[in-house]
Write a protein that holds these residues in place. Structure first.
Motif, short mmCIF file in Angstrom:
data_model
loop_
_atom_site.label_atom_id
_atom_site.label_comp_id
_atom_site.label_asym_id
_atom_site.label_seq_id
_atom_site.Cartn_x
_atom_site.Cartn_y
_atom_site.Cartn_z
N MET A 153 -20.08 -12.26 27.43
CA MET A 153 -20.97 -13.18 26.73
C MET A 153 -20.18 -14.04 25.71
SD MET A 153 -23.97 -12.47 28.05
CE MET A 153 -24.90 -11.16 28.83
N SER A 154 -20.65 -14.11 24.48
CA SER A 154 -20.06 -15.01 23.48
C SER A 154 -18.70 -14.55 22.96
CB SER A 154 -21.01 -15.20 22.30
OG SER A 154 -22.08 -16.05 22.66
N ALA A 155 -18.26 -13.37 23.31
CA ALA A 155 -16.89 -12.98 22.99
C ALA A 155 -15.90 -13.91 23.68
CB ALA A 155 -16.63 -11.53 23.38
N THR A 156 -16.37 -14.62 24.72
CA THR A 156 -15.59 -15.66 25.39
C THR A 156 -15.09 -16.68 24.38
OG1 THR A 156 -16.97 -15.40 27.37
CG2 THR A 156 -15.65 -17.41 27.21
N LYS A 157 -15.93 -17.03 23.41
CA LYS A 157 -15.58 -18.06 22.42
C LYS A 157 -14.28 -17.71 21.72
CE LYS A 157 -20.39 -19.40 21.25
NZ LYS A 157 -21.20 -18.53 22.12
N SER A 158 -14.11 -16.45 21.37
CA SER A 158 -12.94 -16.04 20.61
C SER A 158 -11.66 -16.13 21.45
CB SER A 158 -13.13 -14.61 20.09
OG SER A 158 -14.31 -14.51 19.31
N VAL A 159 -11.79 -15.89 22.74
CA VAL A 159 -10.65 -16.04 23.64
C VAL A 159 -10.27 -17.52 23.73
CG1 VAL A 159 -9.84 -15.72 26.02
CG2 VAL A 159 -11.27 -13.97 24.94
N GLY A 201 -18.28 -20.99 25.83
CA GLY A 201 -19.22 -20.28 24.98
C GLY A 201 -19.66 -18.95 25.53
N TYR A 202 -19.45 -18.74 26.81
CA TYR A 202 -19.85 -17.51 27.51
C TYR A 202 -19.14 -17.55 28.86
CZ TYR A 202 -22.78 -20.38 30.58
OH TYR A 202 -23.21 -21.31 31.49
N GLY A 203 -19.37 -16.53 29.72
CA GLY A 203 -18.93 -16.63 31.10
C GLY A 203 -17.66 -15.92 31.49
N LEU A 204 -16.89 -15.41 30.52
CA LEU A 204 -15.66 -14.69 30.83
C LEU A 204 -15.99 -13.22 31.11
CD1 LEU A 204 -12.57 -14.61 31.05
CD2 LEU A 204 -12.49 -14.29 28.55
N ARG A 230 -28.32 -38.67 13.91
CA ARG A 230 -28.61 -39.54 12.76
C ARG A 230 -28.32 -38.90 11.41
NH1 ARG A 230 -34.44 -42.22 14.57
NH2 ARG A 230 -33.65 -43.32 16.44
N LYS A 231 -28.29 -37.59 11.35
CA LYS A 231 -28.07 -36.92 10.05
C LYS A 231 -26.62 -37.00 9.60
CE LYS A 231 -31.87 -33.58 10.39
NZ LYS A 231 -32.22 -32.14 10.40
N GLY A 232 -25.74 -37.37 10.50
CA GLY A 232 -24.32 -37.41 10.16
C GLY A 232 -23.70 -36.03 10.15
N ILE A 233 -22.51 -35.94 9.59
CA ILE A 233 -21.82 -34.66 9.51
C ILE A 233 -22.21 -33.97 8.20
CG2 ILE A 233 -19.58 -33.50 9.41
CD1 ILE A 233 -18.45 -35.82 11.05
N THR A 234 -23.04 -32.97 8.30
CA THR A 234 -23.54 -32.26 7.12
C THR A 234 -22.69 -31.02 6.80
OG1 THR A 234 -25.02 -30.86 8.45
CG2 THR A 234 -25.88 -32.99 7.68
N ASN A 235 -21.85 -30.62 7.77
CA ASN A 235 -21.05 -29.40 7.66
C ASN A 235 -21.90 -28.14 7.58
OD1 ASN A 235 -18.22 -30.07 7.85
ND2 ASN A 235 -18.48 -31.19 5.94
N ASP A 236 -23.15 -28.23 8.00
CA ASP A 236 -24.00 -27.04 8.11
C ASP A 236 -23.54 -26.20 9.30
OD1 ASP A 236 -25.53 -27.84 5.97
OD2 ASP A 236 -27.03 -28.85 7.20
N PHE A 237 -23.65 -24.88 9.17
CA PHE A 237 -23.32 -23.99 10.28
C PHE A 237 -24.36 -24.17 11.38
CE2 PHE A 237 -23.18 -19.83 12.49
CZ PHE A 237 -21.83 -19.76 12.74
N ASN A 238 -23.90 -24.51 12.59
CA ASN A 238 -24.78 -24.84 13.70
C ASN A 238 -24.24 -24.16 14.96
OD1 ASN A 238 -26.63 -26.00 15.45
ND2 ASN A 238 -25.71 -28.03 15.38
N TYR A 239 -24.63 -22.90 15.15
CA TYR A 239 -24.06 -22.08 16.23
C TYR A 239 -24.51 -22.61 17.59
CZ TYR A 239 -22.46 -17.87 18.64
OH TYR A 239 -21.82 -16.99 19.48
N GLN A 240 -23.53 -22.98 18.42
CA GLN A 240 -23.81 -23.53 19.74
C GLN A 240 -23.02 -22.75 20.79
OE1 GLN A 240 -25.64 -26.15 21.03
NE2 GLN A 240 -26.64 -26.60 19.08
N THR A 241 -23.56 -22.75 21.99
CA THR A 241 -22.87 -22.10 23.10
C THR A 241 -22.56 -23.09 24.22
OG1 THR A 241 -23.74 -19.89 22.67
CG2 THR A 241 -23.09 -20.35 24.92
N VAL A 242 -23.57 -23.70 24.78
CA VAL A 242 -23.34 -24.51 25.98
C VAL A 242 -22.62 -25.81 25.66
CG1 VAL A 242 -25.62 -25.62 25.95
CG2 VAL A 242 -24.41 -25.36 28.11
N CYS A 243 -22.94 -26.46 24.53
CA CYS A 243 -22.29 -27.72 24.18
C CYS A 243 -20.84 -27.54 23.73
CB CYS A 243 -23.08 -28.46 23.11
SG CYS A 243 -24.57 -29.26 23.73
N LEU A 244 -20.44 -26.30 23.49
CA LEU A 244 -19.06 -26.02 23.14
C LEU A 244 -18.12 -26.36 24.30
CD1 LEU A 244 -17.96 -24.87 20.45
CD2 LEU A 244 -17.72 -22.67 21.61
#
Length: 329
Positions: free
Chosen positions: A46-52, A213-216, A131-145
């Motif tokens: 799953m998301s441990a793929t991200k760290s690899v 984001g996943y799949g490994l 439209r909000k611009g770069i807010t630097n808010d934490f925004n956890y994503q998987t597929v768009c990664l």
């Protein structure tokens, strides 16, 4: 508590665990299997793929393929046509992606939109910005990664799995992986939810770019080797696979402004469990974990089949597995 007692505790209270491997001071000190899994069988981590993927980005940076994490994402896609009226995307950097601070024009993960497209990188770029611009808010994503492995493909001219095989997996003794592509939505769902052992594969899009984001799919043995690489500052058996500077930078904690993630901090696609003790982890849904404790020189790898009610097993590692190892030794 002996090994048999621990085995039974896990069978009764952690029913979807398939394998556990533990290293202490670079020596394997514990290994066990459940649910009829063999030691070399793989689970979808799953998301441990991200760290690899973070490690692969570090290797590409070491090689000079990526010049800087402050590079703008669009620098790597000169042929991409920005949607009319979109401005934010021009300022988004690779670091924004690695730290989950990139803004998107969607709420949650747009699985259907991205995964039904012919080019997941391009579709993800279409969703980047807003439209909000770069807010630097934490925004956890998987597929768009997927943009990250799209960048890796651009700079290396290799598929994700071929790059990983050559520069990470094979040098640390992880079996060679191949791509897996799901032809239908049903196949995609089956890949994610099936409880049976997996082959050494990495899920990919129609262009053969691996999902970041996943799949490994890995065994706990392979996961532990990755953890050991990190514990040893990017070195495996006296060979530097990724720079020690990258390991240090990758695990620098940044506060996550949300209690949704159990008040953990975040580095570059790695969760920071304890910044003082330098404990961090790759965490995937269903309780797949690569846990690195730099203070005690411990690596714990847990591979599990799909069970949606299990987010992580950090507490289980710290209250059951780690005390067992330290008491045993």
């Amino acid at each position: 508590m002996n090994k048999d007692e621990l085995h039974n505790i896990i069978s009764n209270s952690q029913s979807n665990i398939c394998q556990i491997v533990v290293y202490k001071d670079s020596e394997k000190v514990y290994s066990d299997e459940w649910n009829d899994y063999k030691v070399d069988d793989c689970t979808h981590v799953m998301s441990a793929t991200k760290s690899v993927v973070s490690l692969l980005i570090g290797i590409a940076l070491d090689q000079g393929l990526i010049k800087s994490l402050d590079d703008k994402v669009l620098d790597y896609f000169p042929d991409y046509t920005v949607k009319r009226g979109e401005r934010t995307i021009y300022d988004i950097t690779i670091k924004h992606l690695l730290t989950m601070r990139a803004p998107y024009k969607c709420k949650g993960d747009p699985w259907s939109k991205v995964c039904s497209s012919d080019d997941w990188t391009k579709t993800s770029l279409d969703l980047l910005g807003g439209r909000k611009g770069i807010t630097n808010d934490f925004n956890y994503q998987t597929v768009c990664l997927h943009i990250l492995t799209g960048i890796l493909h651009k700079v290396s001219n290799m598929t994700t799995v071929d790059y990983a095989n050559k520069y990470l997996f094979e040098p640390i003794g992880v079996k060679k992986h191949t791509n897996y592509y799901a032809e239908t939505a049903g196949d995609h769902k089956h890949f994610t939810m099936c409880k049976d052992p997996k082959e050494n594969v990495w899920f990919c899009d129609p262009t053969q770019i691996g999902t970041p984001g996943y799949g490994l799919c890995l065994s706990a043995t392979d996961m532990a080797k990755i953890g050991l690489l990190c514990l040893n500052k990017g070195k495996y058996k006296d060979k530097q696979i990724v720079s020690s500077n990258w390991i240090d930078e990758m695990t620098q904690p940044v506060l996550v402004e949300s209690d949704k993630f159990r008040n953990m901090m975040y580095g570059y696609l790695w969760w920071i469990i304890d910044k003082e003790k330098k404990i961090y982890a790759a965490i995937g849904n269903s309780g797949n974990v690569i846990y690195v404790d730099s203070t005690n020189n411990i690596v714990v790898a847990i591979a599990s089949y799909f069970k949606p009610t299990v987010f992580d097993r950090v507490d289980f590692i710290e209250t059951v597995i780690k005390p067992f190892i330290l008491e045993k030794l």
